[in-house]
Design a protein around this motif. Structure first.
Motif, PDB file in Angstrom:
ATOM      1  N   LYS A 253       1.362  -1.054   0.175  1.00 11.37           N
ATOM      2  CA  LYS A 253      -0.017   0.458   0.127  1.00 11.37           C
ATOM      3  C   LYS A 253       0.989   0.748   0.028  1.00 11.37           C
ATOM      4  O   LYS A 253       0.670   2.192  -0.857  1.00 11.37           O
ATOM      5  CB  LYS A 253      -1.032  -0.174   1.489  1.00 11.37           C
ATOM      6  CG  LYS A 253      -1.621  -0.990   1.276  1.00 11.37           C
ATOM      7  CD  LYS A 253      -2.630  -1.169   0.087  1.00 11.37           C
ATOM      8  CE  LYS A 253      -3.977  -2.057   0.368  1.00 11.37           C
ATOM      9  NZ  LYS A 253      -4.965  -1.568  -0.967  1.00 11.37           N
ATOM     10  N   ASP A 258      -0.859   4.618  -1.047  1.00  5.74           N
ATOM     11  CA  ASP A 258      -2.389   4.746  -0.244  1.00  5.74           C
ATOM     12  C   ASP A 258      -1.565   4.583   0.975  1.00  5.74           C
ATOM     13  O   ASP A 258      -1.996   3.248   1.902  1.00  5.74           O
ATOM     14  CB  ASP A 258      -2.351   3.388  -0.475  1.00  5.74           C
ATOM     15  CG  ASP A 258      -4.153   3.486  -0.046  1.00  5.74           C
ATOM     16  OD1 ASP A 258      -4.319   4.391   1.052  1.00  5.74           O
ATOM     17  OD2 ASP A 258      -5.331   2.402  -0.624  1.00  5.74           O
ATOM     18  N   ALA A 261      -4.504   3.207   4.326  1.00  5.69           N
ATOM     19  CA  ALA A 261      -4.257   1.617   3.807  1.00  5.69           C
ATOM     20  C   ALA A 261      -3.143   0.908   4.451  1.00  5.69           C
ATOM     21  O   ALA A 261      -3.063  -0.202   5.289  1.00  5.69           O
ATOM     22  CB  ALA A 261      -4.769   0.923   2.590  1.00  5.69           C
TER      23      ALA A 261
END
Length: 487
Positions: A253, A258, A261
């Motif tokens: 992630k 991200d 996450a």
């Protein structure tokens, strides 16, 4: 999964024979003997060995504890328990096992000695002992696997693959050997053959989590983040206790930017972690993820929190100043960085840390010191730092970390002397695994206006994605500075 120290992989390599000691035979045994007065203890040892072979270290430790309850003089079980126990406690146990080994059959003595030398970071001694074990028991696939792992740790990758292929030729179902073959390719930037080897590992042991975790790492290295995450999650489905796979999810992630996450995965990993060392590993990755995201103040606070954590071992606390120092270098606070790194150097030199921890920490802290000195143009101080590393490397000439640190310090001395051509020559000789060298090579080349050197360093740094907290930070920081390529 291959942990930051390959030593744990090196130590998963024992085969079993009868419970009682046997007289030495002129004929080489088929496998390394295991000496215990309890057959039930050996049964627990076998279970623990198989778990450790596949990086299920907390579960393995429980089996070795059961073996030692049944036979408290079971030296090999003691050594193996030490090998899966982090930090000073594990080293002390290995030392105790080595002290008990004098009455054991010679191959068993050699094996325990090799384990201890590996833990101490004594590369030359470990190499000699592993070779002796392999010569004494040439038909034991686990010994060949261990020899291959030791050669991997010494960064002799071609020799490592040769030994690992011997393990596979003895036992075509030797999954852990395929695991190390995969990593030997991966660390050289060869993602495709690494994936092939790790797929074989997964096919041989479909119910084990570690093959899926290792495969996930290779897929991630190749930039296949979704496939990597699926493999990490499969590892977790096979064993929810295999908490390190949550770190794999987090890396996948983070590399995909991200961040939320990734942090969610780390929180789940910390909740699932059984051992203090595993929780600290999560905390350290979280700190470097904040740094990678550009949240420097948050990252520094998280590093400071490791010092105060009840889970932190002495080596964790001793390493924190060096980690702070490398961040301060990037902030341009070079003198503060030197002061922080000096705390880690002092801890490494204090005698309070076990030899293996000190052997890792000292060259890293000196490398960060050299980086700060080179960047601020302090050639006299950089020369002294280089000399300290050269002296250490002369004492341990087989240590690849020291060799690389010497090359890096020579490069930073050349930077201080404004000789970028010489600096580049030294940086190019750093180990493939030396993330800090290749990152700093990029940074100083870019600042010196050496675009060709910066591009070369950036390419080397970013060839594959690596599952290392520092690498996450280094790649993110370098990527923000590297101009976008246009067609």
């Amino acid at each position: 999964m291959k942990r930051l120290f390959v030593a744990l992989a090196v130590l998963s390599l024992f085969a079993c024979t009868a419970a009682a000691p046997a007289p030495e035979s002129p004929k080489a045994p088929a496998e390394v003997p295991i000496t215990s007065k309890s057959t039930e203890a050996i049964d627990h040892f076998k279970k623990g060995r198989d778990l450790a072979d596949n990086s299920r270290l907390a579960e393995a430790a429980q089996e070795f504890e059961q073996a030692l309850k049944l036979d408290h003089d079971f030296a090999l079980a003691m050594a193996y328990h030490g090998s899966v126990t982090p930090a000073a406690d594990g080293t002390k146990e290995l030392e105790a096992a080595d002290a008990k080994a004098a009455s054991l059959p010679k191959p068993e003595q050699l094996l325990i000695g090799a384990m201890l030398a590996t833990r101490h970071g004594e590369f030359g001694k470990a190499d000699d002992l592993w070779k002796q074990v392999a010569d004494a028991v040439p038909t034991d696939w686990r010994v060949q696997n261990g020899r291959g792992a030791q050669l991997y740790g010494a960064e002799r990758y071609a020799d490592a693959i040769d030994a690992l292929n011997k393990a596979v030729s003895i036992n075509p179902n030797a999954g852990p050997a395929y695991n190390m073959i995969g990593y030997a390719h991966l660390v050289q930037g060869e993602a495709a053959p690494a994936i092939d080897a790790l797929k074989k590992y997964a096919s041989l042991l479909p119910d084990e989590p570690n093959p899926q975790d290792s495969l996930g790492e290779a897929l991630m290295a190749d930039g296949k983040f979704a496939d990597a995450e699926a493999a990490f999650r499969k590892a977790l489905s096979l064993s929810p206790k295999f908490s390190v796979a949550w770190e794999g999810v987090a890396y996948s992630k983070f590399f995909a930017h991200d961040w939320a996450a990734g942090r969610d995965a780390l929180a789940k990993g910390r909740e699932a972690a059984i051992r203090p060392a595993d929780r600290i590993s999560v905390d350290r990755l979280g700190a470097f993820a904040s740094l990678a995201e550009g949240k420097t103040a948050d990252g520094l606070k998280q590093l400071d929190a490791i010092d105060k954590s009840p889970d932190a071992a002495a080596i964790d606390k001793a390493s924190t100043p060096a980690s702070r120092a490398l961040v301060l270098v990037e902030m341009g606070r070079h003198r503060d960085a030197v002061s922080e790194a000096a705390q880690s150097i002092a801890a490494a030199d204090s005698g309070q840390l076990r030899p293996g921890g000190a052997a890792f920490l000292r060259p890293f802290a000196l490398a960060v010191t050299a980086s700060a000195q080179g960047r601020m143009g302090d050639a006299a101080s950089a020369q002294k730092t280089l000399e300290a590393l050269q002296k250490a490397s002369a004492a341990e000439p087989d240590d690849p970390n020291l060799k690389s640190a010497v090359q890096f310090a020579q490069g930073m001395l050349a930077v201080a002397q404004k000789d970028m051509k010489a600096a580049r020559a030294h940086f190019d000789m750093c180990s493939n695994q030396d993330t800090y060298c290749h990152w700093q090579s990029f940074e100083v080349s870019r600042k010196a206006g050496d675009s060709a050197g910066a591009n070369a360093s950036f390419s080397r740094l970013t060839k594959i994605y690596r599952r290392i907290p520092l690498y996450l930070y280094a790649r993110a920081a370098a990527s923000r500075m590297q101009p976008k390529q246009t067609n």
